[in-house]
Design a protein around this motif. Structure first.
Motif, PDB file in Angstrom:
ATOM      1  N   GLN A   1       0.830  -1.204   0.000  1.00 48.48           N
ATOM      2  CA  GLN A   1       0.000   0.000   0.000  1.00 48.48           C
ATOM      3  C   GLN A   1       0.864   1.254   0.000  1.00 48.48           C
ATOM      4  OE1 GLN A   1      -2.637   0.281   3.355  1.00 48.48           O
ATOM      5  NE2 GLN A   1      -3.836   1.943   2.461  1.00 48.48           N
ATOM      6  N   TRP A   2       0.492   2.215  -0.865  1.00 46.91           N
ATOM      7  CA  TRP A   2       1.105   3.541  -0.872  1.00 46.91           C
ATOM      8  C   TRP A   2       0.348   4.464   0.074  1.00 46.91           C
ATOM      9  CZ3 TRP A   2       5.620   4.677  -2.964  1.00 46.91           C
ATOM     10  CH2 TRP A   2       6.085   3.963  -4.081  1.00 46.91           C
ATOM     11  N   LYS A   3       1.088   5.306   0.783  1.00 46.46           N
ATOM     12  CA  LYS A   3       0.483   6.337   1.614  1.00 46.46           C
ATOM     13  C   LYS A   3       1.209   7.650   1.379  1.00 46.46           C
ATOM     14  CE  LYS A   3      -0.984   3.223   5.335  1.00 46.46           C
ATOM     15  NZ  LYS A   3      -0.889   2.908   6.797  1.00 46.46           N
ATOM     16  N   PRO A   4       0.466   8.747   1.180  1.00 46.96           N
ATOM     17  CA  PRO A   4       1.143  10.049   1.006  1.00 46.96           C
ATOM     18  C   PRO A   4       1.884  10.429   2.277  1.00 46.96           C
ATOM     19  CG  PRO A   4      -1.241  10.329   1.165  1.00 46.96           C
ATOM     20  CD  PRO A   4      -0.996   8.858   1.097  1.00 46.96           C
ATOM     21  N   PHE A   5       3.015  11.099   2.098  1.00 49.81           N
ATOM     22  CA  PHE A   5       3.847  11.502   3.226  1.00 49.81           C
ATOM     23  C   PHE A   5       3.856  13.024   3.300  1.00 49.81           C
ATOM     24  CE2 PHE A   5       8.008  12.771   4.964  1.00 49.81           C
ATOM     25  CZ  PHE A   5       7.992  12.097   6.172  1.00 49.81           C
ATOM     26  N   LYS A   6       3.380  13.562   4.418  1.00 41.78           N
ATOM     27  CA  LYS A   6       3.350  15.012   4.598  1.00 41.78           C
ATOM     28  C   LYS A   6       4.745  15.519   4.963  1.00 41.78           C
ATOM     29  CE  LYS A   6      -1.488  15.159   6.116  1.00 41.78           C
ATOM     30  NZ  LYS A   6      -2.421  15.579   7.198  1.00 41.78           N
ATOM     31  N   HIS A   7       5.121  16.647   4.364  1.00 37.96           N
ATOM     32  CA  HIS A   7       6.445  17.198   4.625  1.00 37.96           C
ATOM     33  C   HIS A   7       6.422  18.702   4.397  1.00 37.96           C
ATOM     34  CE1 HIS A   7       7.357  17.650   0.282  1.00 37.96           C
ATOM     35  NE2 HIS A   7       6.620  16.572   0.149  1.00 37.96           N
ATOM     36  N   GLU A   8       7.550  19.357   4.718  1.00 34.41           N
ATOM     37  CA  GLU A   8       7.617  20.815   4.673  1.00 34.41           C
ATOM     38  C   GLU A   8       8.209  21.349   3.376  1.00 34.41           C
ATOM     39  OE1 GLU A   8      11.926  21.115   7.032  1.00 34.41           O
ATOM     40  OE2 GLU A   8      10.064  21.716   8.036  1.00 34.41           O
ATOM     41  N   HIS A   9       8.471  20.469   2.407  1.00 34.13           N
ATOM     42  CA  HIS A   9       9.135  20.900   1.173  1.00 34.13           C
ATOM     43  C   HIS A   9       8.194  20.876  -0.029  1.00 34.13           C
ATOM     44  CE1 HIS A   9      12.764  20.755   3.508  1.00 34.13           C
ATOM     45  NE2 HIS A   9      12.711  19.435   3.650  1.00 34.13           N
TER      46      HIS A   9
END
Length: 414
Positions: free
Chosen positions: A318-326
């Motif tokens: 499963q793919w999951k979006p990864f939240k980040h500051e860039h």
């Protein structure tokens, strides 16, 4: 097009006269930073370079950038190897000697037991299939061309991927010249590459193994449904499994994820949901745990440069979006390396449409993604360095190894 980026080569030794930038290193810095680096500052902006890690350092070589004025693009000086300490957060530059490779972009790099191996790439005269090695822990960096390799070598190509397993380098795919008879795998000619006296080039899905003990090339007999030919894809290795995601094939940029068993050489396509990453090329794929892959950036079929990040869980498929500051820093044709404390270091790349007529926005920025919780020791060191002015008088009572780590992390005295 991304499979035929031609750049002028900066291949002279005049680079030795380049003005060195100033800077200071902190007390307790690594020995190579104290004695071997000839320049500090930071590397020039670039795309299409290579990056690997060894111990606590990230090594950068090659790539290209914009030239001044209306001149064509420039390859970066071939003798420069930039080193980033992931512990001290400082850059240094070392000059390499020996059989230095031509300035190139799109090469494929791997590090085994402190030795950097570079295969292929594109220089001013076209693609190459030469292999070079560079021992990174030696007092003097000295390139060596691996000349006496036996067996059927890969074709001359660039924008390929690599897996490392059992002291062997497994090269997959890429964009290059037509393969002569005897190569296992598929090749798809790029009709747009056949112009004038230029040799035709295209995409392939070949696998070639370089055995670092016997110095021989072989091709495994694979099982299962292999991925289509492709280039500008991204590969990652976890134990005896090699993963490949995306890449360009003809006019399409793919979002498929394949896994190959590096012992049995059986391919399997991973089951992914429709809500995963869009198709892309020129992205990065980094193994961040025995069960997870980290995907960042890239370039879509509609020629959009991406800043999204995803984590793939292998056991859950499963793919999951990864939240980040860039999210405001899109990148393509960058590099990504995993650090010791659960951080992914993304360096360089292009921030806009590399194939448009506008000037490419090459970057020398270092983006850091925290993809795992930091160890307790790392958190404590961060706090101690942050409050150095208040706590430094008490550092002398600490164990020597911890004191040295704090000194390395501390900024240099003015």
């Amino acid at each position: 097009m991304e499979e035929d980026l031609l750049v002028n080569m900066e291949d002279d030794d005049d680079d030795d006269d380049e003005e060195e930038r100033g800077g200071q290193w902190g007390a307790g810095e690594l020995q190579w930073m104290q004695e071997e680096c000839v320049s500090s500052g930071s590397p020039a902006e670039r795309s299409g370079h290579i990056a690997i890690t060894d111990q606590c350092c990230m090594f950068i070589w090659g790539g290209y950038k914009n030239a001044d004025g209306d001149a064509a693009d420039l390859y970066l000086p071939k003798a420069e190897v930039w080193v980033y300490s992931m512990e001290t957060r400082r850059w240094g530059m070392r000059r390499a000697e020996g059989e230095v490779p031509s300035s190139m972009s799109g090469s494929c790099a791997a590090c085994v037991d402190g030795v950097l191996y570079v295969f292929g790439g594109h220089h001013a005269r076209g693609n190459t299939n030469q292999v070079y090695r560079l021992p990174l822990r030696a007092p003097v960096l000295r390139w060596q061309r691996m000349r006496d390799l036996t067996g059927l070598a890969p074709t001359c190509k660039d924008k390929l991927g690599c897996w490392v397993h059992r002291n062997r380098l497994a090269y997959f795919g890429g964009y290059g010249y037509i393969a002569p008879p005897g190569h296992r795998g598929a090749f798809e000619l790029d009709e747009n590459s056949v112009m004038g006296n230029h040799a035709g080039r295209g995409w392939n899905n070949h696998i070639h193994l370089l055995d670092l003990e016997t110095h021989s090339w072989t091709q495994p007999v694979t099982k299962g449904n292999a991925p289509s030919p492709r280039a500008a894809h991204a590969c990652a290795t976890i134990a005896n499994r090699g993963f490949v995601f995306g890449g360009r094939y003809q006019d399409h940029r793919l979002n498929d994820l394949y896994c190959i068993n590096l012992d049995s050489w059986e391919w399997s396509e991973m089951c992914v949901s429709q809500h995963g990453p869009v198709g892309r090329s020129w992205h990065s794929l980094t193994a961040i745990s025995p069960d997870h892959l980290f995907l960042f950036g890239g370039f879509t079929t509609s020629r959009e440069t991406l800043s999204d990040a995803w984590i793939y869980c292998i056991s859950e498929r499963q793919w999951k979006p990864f939240k980040h500051e860039h999210t405001e820093r899109p990148r393509l044709w960058h590099t990504a390396c995993l650090g010791a404390d659960g951080e992914v270091f993304v360096f360089g790349g292009c921030a806009n449409n590399l194939l448009s007529h506008q000037q490419a926005a090459h970057s020398n920025e270092l983006l850091i993604f925290t993809v795992q919780p930091k160890p307790l020791l790392r958190l404590c060191v961060d706090v101690a360095v942050q409050h150095r002015s208040r706590l430094q008088l008490q550092w002398d009572v600490l164990p020597k190894a911890l004191l040295l780590q704090l000194q390395r992390r501390s900024p240099a005295e003015p």
